[in-house]
Design a protein around this motif. Sequence first.
Motif, PDB file in Angstrom:
ATOM      1  N   VAL A  98      -0.346  -4.939  11.055  1.00  0.00           N
ATOM      2  CA  VAL A  98       0.223  -6.192  10.568  1.00  0.00           C
ATOM      3  C   VAL A  98      -0.192  -7.719  11.052  1.00  0.00           C
ATOM      4  O   VAL A  98      -0.177  -8.278   9.770  1.00  0.00           O
ATOM      5  N   THR A 102      -1.523  -9.806   7.563  1.00  0.00           N
ATOM      6  CA  THR A 102      -1.091 -10.996   7.138  1.00  0.00           C
ATOM      7  C   THR A 102      -2.031 -12.306   7.362  1.00  0.00           C
ATOM      8  O   THR A 102      -2.309 -13.033   6.370  1.00  0.00           O
ATOM      9  N   VAL A 134       3.167  -4.776  -2.198  1.00  0.00           N
ATOM     10  CA  VAL A 134       4.266  -4.722  -1.390  1.00  0.00           C
ATOM     11  C   VAL A 134       3.616  -3.525  -0.419  1.00  0.00           C
ATOM     12  O   VAL A 134       4.489  -3.304   0.445  1.00  0.00           O
ATOM     13  N   LEU A 137       2.134  -3.233   3.246  1.00  0.00           N
ATOM     14  CA  LEU A 137       3.240  -3.837   4.383  1.00  0.00           C
ATOM     15  C   LEU A 137       3.586  -2.969   4.593  1.00  0.00           C
ATOM     16  O   LEU A 137       3.935  -2.549   5.904  1.00  0.00           O
ATOM     17  N   ASP A 140       2.491   0.120   6.916  1.00  0.00           N
ATOM     18  CA  ASP A 140       2.808  -0.545   8.038  1.00  0.00           C
ATOM     19  C   ASP A 140       3.846  -1.091   8.981  1.00  0.00           C
ATOM     20  O   ASP A 140       3.421  -0.946  10.611  1.00  0.00           O
ATOM     21  N   VAL A 159      11.363  -7.155   3.725  1.00  0.00           N
ATOM     22  CA  VAL A 159      10.459  -6.898   2.962  1.00  0.00           C
ATOM     23  C   VAL A 159      10.425  -8.252   2.062  1.00  0.00           C
ATOM     24  O   VAL A 159       8.548  -9.464   2.048  1.00  0.00           O
TER      25      VAL A 159
END
Lengths: 213, 213
Positions: A98, A102, A134, A137, A140, A159
Amino acid sequence: MAATAHQLFREQSTGKKKRERTRSTLLDSAISVFASKGFEATRITDITSHAELANGTFYNYYQDKDELLRDVATGLAVEITGRINDEMEGLTHGPTRVALATARLLHVARQEPEWLNVLLEGVFIVPELQSATVQYLRQDLEIGIEQGHFTIEINLLLVNQILSLIRAGLLLDPDMSDATIRQTCEAVLRLLGLTPTKSRKQVDKVFQRHLEN
Amino acid sequence: MAATAHQLFREQSTGKKKRERTRSTLLDSAISVFASKGFEATRITDITSHAELANGTFYNYYQDKDELLRDVATGLAVEITGRINDEMEGLTHGPTRVALATARLLHVARQEPEWLNVLLEGVFIVPELQSATVQYLRQDLEIGIEQGHFTIEINLLLVNQILSLIRAGLLLDPDMSDATIRQTCEAVLRLLGLTPTKSRKQVDKVFQRHLEN
DNA sequence: CTCATTTTTGAGATTTTTCTCATTTTTCTT
DNA sequence: AAGAAAAATGAGAAAAATCTCAAAAATGAG
């Protein structure tokens, strides 16, 4: 055409025939103009004049601005997620994944300041794009939960909160200084339930191991 | 004039003379129209026809939409911060103050779904409003830091991150269910460095003690 | 190089929105 | 209730943006 920025679509279409090349010119110009004036405020002629094309040319390719935004945002999503994924190979630790994802996303935003801005606006205006962008994301997050590192519940709000933190950083510091990137990554990890200390250390580690340059 | 929603400005101007009453009608209509179409997309005539006034009347009061937005957002900021402050009297515990202020803000958004939407859009478009509206938040953050409950650094990015979390909740669930309010408050506390467990407990406490109804 | 096909062009028709102001209507003081 | 001042009106001028299309230019396959 203000040719300073990286011409994503133009480069993808070199060699192809004229129609594709012109479409790409429109897409690249749209990125620049959407980023500087915002989607709502941009006029068709802003895009065509930035592209050094006649006003009528736009209508050979798109019905309206929305259709163009769809194309632009989809292309950006593919490019950006592709770039991030390249760096994530083999990482299994949830928080690391993560934090790195990011950081990489914000790093792309530093190198190409217009892209993330336009993508986020697109995701907002063209909702069907959101689920597509997403999905990585979410994966993860689930990894981190299974490993017991994240002790919160994954849902749509969470999210969106993460996306919001990213947008907040971009808004306040469009140049994406290292400090902004770090603070944003740490904020995401704290949101996911890590302590401030662990968040800081996790981000330090990711910067040392994966973002040295 | 769709008279369902609470007419904030109209009520403030009853008894005053005509000029103020008409201005208030415009302000209330602006809230409704901005909330439903968004600021950029609203036309002057959308506002005047919602207000059941002639198009020309608008120009007796404002030069353009921006000037109107400034007035609307300022009025909303005063009203909303006033309502929150009323409930905060005597609270000294930093996390409790932050959790309650957040919950109250979202509670106002539930009762008057248009207000927070328009205020946030206004804060975004009229930047000088931002410092005025976040001053209370900063104070509460500093209280929590001094008490050792928040172990992070206060800066402009952090304040924007908190606003972003609030906006994310509003966007995803405009009706502001209890669940959304709780999750948003918890997210704010986690962002400030509390553990998920402490955040949850803090929010539970605030709901029990201050928001029973 | 040729020339049918594709693409671009931009003037102006159309639509949309803003803004003005002479006139009418309302307000409110005396 | 009168009437001067204040406010509202809305038709239409002006400005801004969209969209069309016949003609001109560029392309690229053979």
